[in-house]
Design an enzyme around this catalytic site. Structure first.
Site, PDB file in Angstrom:
ATOM      1  N   LEU A  87     -46.100 -16.203 -25.591  1.00 22.09           N
ATOM      2  CA  LEU A  87     -45.140 -16.405 -26.672  1.00 22.09           C
ATOM      3  C   LEU A  87     -44.403 -17.705 -26.389  1.00 22.09           C
ATOM      4  O   LEU A  87     -44.132 -18.028 -25.226  1.00 22.09           O
ATOM      5  CB  LEU A  87     -44.117 -15.263 -26.726  1.00 22.09           C
ATOM      6  CG  LEU A  87     -44.594 -13.865 -27.134  1.00 22.09           C
ATOM      7  CD1 LEU A  87     -43.418 -12.902 -27.136  1.00 22.09           C
ATOM      8  CD2 LEU A  87     -45.268 -13.881 -28.500  1.00 22.09           C
ATOM      9  N   ASP A  88     -44.065 -18.452 -27.435  1.00 23.61           N
ATOM     10  CA  ASP A  88     -43.275 -19.667 -27.258  1.00 23.61           C
ATOM     11  C   ASP A  88     -41.937 -19.325 -26.609  1.00 23.61           C
ATOM     12  O   ASP A  88     -41.437 -18.196 -26.739  1.00 23.61           O
ATOM     13  CB  ASP A  88     -43.017 -20.339 -28.614  1.00 23.61           C
ATOM     14  CG  ASP A  88     -44.286 -20.903 -29.227  1.00 23.61           C
ATOM     15  OD1 ASP A  88     -45.222 -21.221 -28.475  1.00 23.61           O
ATOM     16  OD2 ASP A  88     -44.326 -21.024 -30.466  1.00 23.61           O
ATOM     17  N   ARG A  89     -41.339 -20.297 -25.947  1.00 25.37           N
ATOM     18  CA  ARG A  89     -40.061 -20.087 -25.256  1.00 25.37           C
ATOM     19  C   ARG A  89     -39.021 -19.426 -26.178  1.00 25.37           C
ATOM     20  O   ARG A  89     -38.346 -18.475 -25.781  1.00 25.37           O
ATOM     21  CB  ARG A  89     -39.508 -21.436 -24.758  1.00 25.37           C
ATOM     22  CG  ARG A  89     -38.144 -21.286 -24.058  1.00 25.37           C
ATOM     23  CD  ARG A  89     -37.414 -22.615 -23.987  1.00 25.37           C
ATOM     24  NE  ARG A  89     -37.952 -23.493 -22.979  1.00 25.37           N
ATOM     25  CZ  ARG A  89     -37.474 -23.596 -21.732  1.00 25.37           C
ATOM     26  NH1 ARG A  89     -36.469 -22.845 -21.343  1.00 25.37           N
ATOM     27  NH2 ARG A  89     -38.010 -24.441 -20.876  1.00 25.37           N
TER      28      ARG A  89
END
Length: 294
Positions: free
Chosen positions: A132-134
């Site tokens: 997942l993106d930050r």
């Protein structure tokens, strides 16, 4: 009952620990009970266990501790939803990297979970299954063995029955539901985009459904048919309604102070046992508040 910070149950028959706990705590959902077990809050005969299939005998005492566990202190920004010998399913908070980057090596979900599993055995490892993106929050899967990782990744399209996200997007989406299909490519500046030419890139398909909206924002439920890099972010920009806070993909406003994207649930087949699993997380309240009718 014993101390105020713990509850003691007594087994009356031979059975496995997880179903016993679920039956003994009817006010708590299955996933909540799994998380309590995974966090090391359960003791059988005075010994801590995290195994779902730990055998119980009649008369055995099972203690559930409600104090903050050692594992919770290790894991900052990560909550364990499920754990067995093969997998870790967690909920990641926004702002935490999934894995290390050039700028951040230690404060990542991967680093903390590695530390967590090595408390039991220094040789233990975890493996990244997907990311997942930050600034995206929500549910993630890590493997505890190479076999589990490779099996799940090799059969990802068949093994994963559903991946549901919820996004707060800018503007008032006119169509209550729809399907976005495009072919994604990556630019030299590492930004993903939809190619204007069919079959030029990786095919990406996103289904969306409107949950609620006001004049400024719409709250959408998004189901991924494919799992390409930044797929939802690109497709929301293509739709003309970029995700709130996503400056890279066309957003002009940041009402949440973070990316308005949450991985709400995932349903998949366990790569080793074949069990059908589903894990859901709560959508941040701010997503609803920003898109509610005034």
């Amino acid at each position: 009952m014993s101390k105020s910070n713990e509850t003691v149950f007594t087994a009356t028959e031979q059975e496995e620990l997880l179903p016993f706990l679920i039956r003994s705590m009817p006010g708590k959902g299955r996933n909540h009970v799994k998380a309590i077990l995974a966090r090391g809050q359960v003791y059988v005969g005075g010994k801590r266990t995290t195994k779902h299939n730990h055998p119980l005998s009649p008369g055995q005492k099972v203690t559930v501790s409600w104090t903050k566990s050692f594992e919770e202190e290790i894991l900052q920004g990560v909550s364990i939803l499920f754990e067995d010998d093969h997998l870790l399913v967690v909920e990641k908070e926004a702002g935490l990297l999934s894995i290390a980057s050039d700028k951040e090596q230690q404060f990542t979900a991967y680093a903390m979970l590695t530390d967590y599993v090595r408390r039991a055995n220094p040789r233990n490892r975890i493996f990244v299954v997907h990311r997942l993106d930050r600034d995206t929050s929500g549910v993630m899967i890590f493997a505890k063995t190479e076999k589990a990782k490779e099996t799940l990744q090799a059969n990802w399209q068949d093994a994963v029955e559903a991946r549901i996200y919820v996004a707060l997007v800018e503007g008032k989406v006119r169509q209550p539901e729809g399907v976005i299909t495009s072919w994604l490519k990556e630019s030299k500046t590492l930004k993903m985009y939809s190619s204007p030419h069919p079959n030029d890139g990786q095919k990406a398909v996103t289904r969306y459904k409107l949950l609620q909206q006001n004049a400024e924002y719409s709250l959408l439920e998004l189901e991924l048919e494919t799992g390409r890099k930044n797929q939802i972010r690109v497709h929301m920009e293509d739709l003309g309604h970029p995700i709130a806070g996503d400056k890279k993909y066309g957003s002009r406003q940041n009402p949440l102070g973070r990316l308005g994207l949450h991985a709400q649930s995932i349903a998949f087949t366990h790569p080793i046992t074949g069990e059908a699993l589903r894990f859901a997380t709560k959508v941040p309240k701010a997503f609803y508040k920003r898109s509610e009718q005034v």
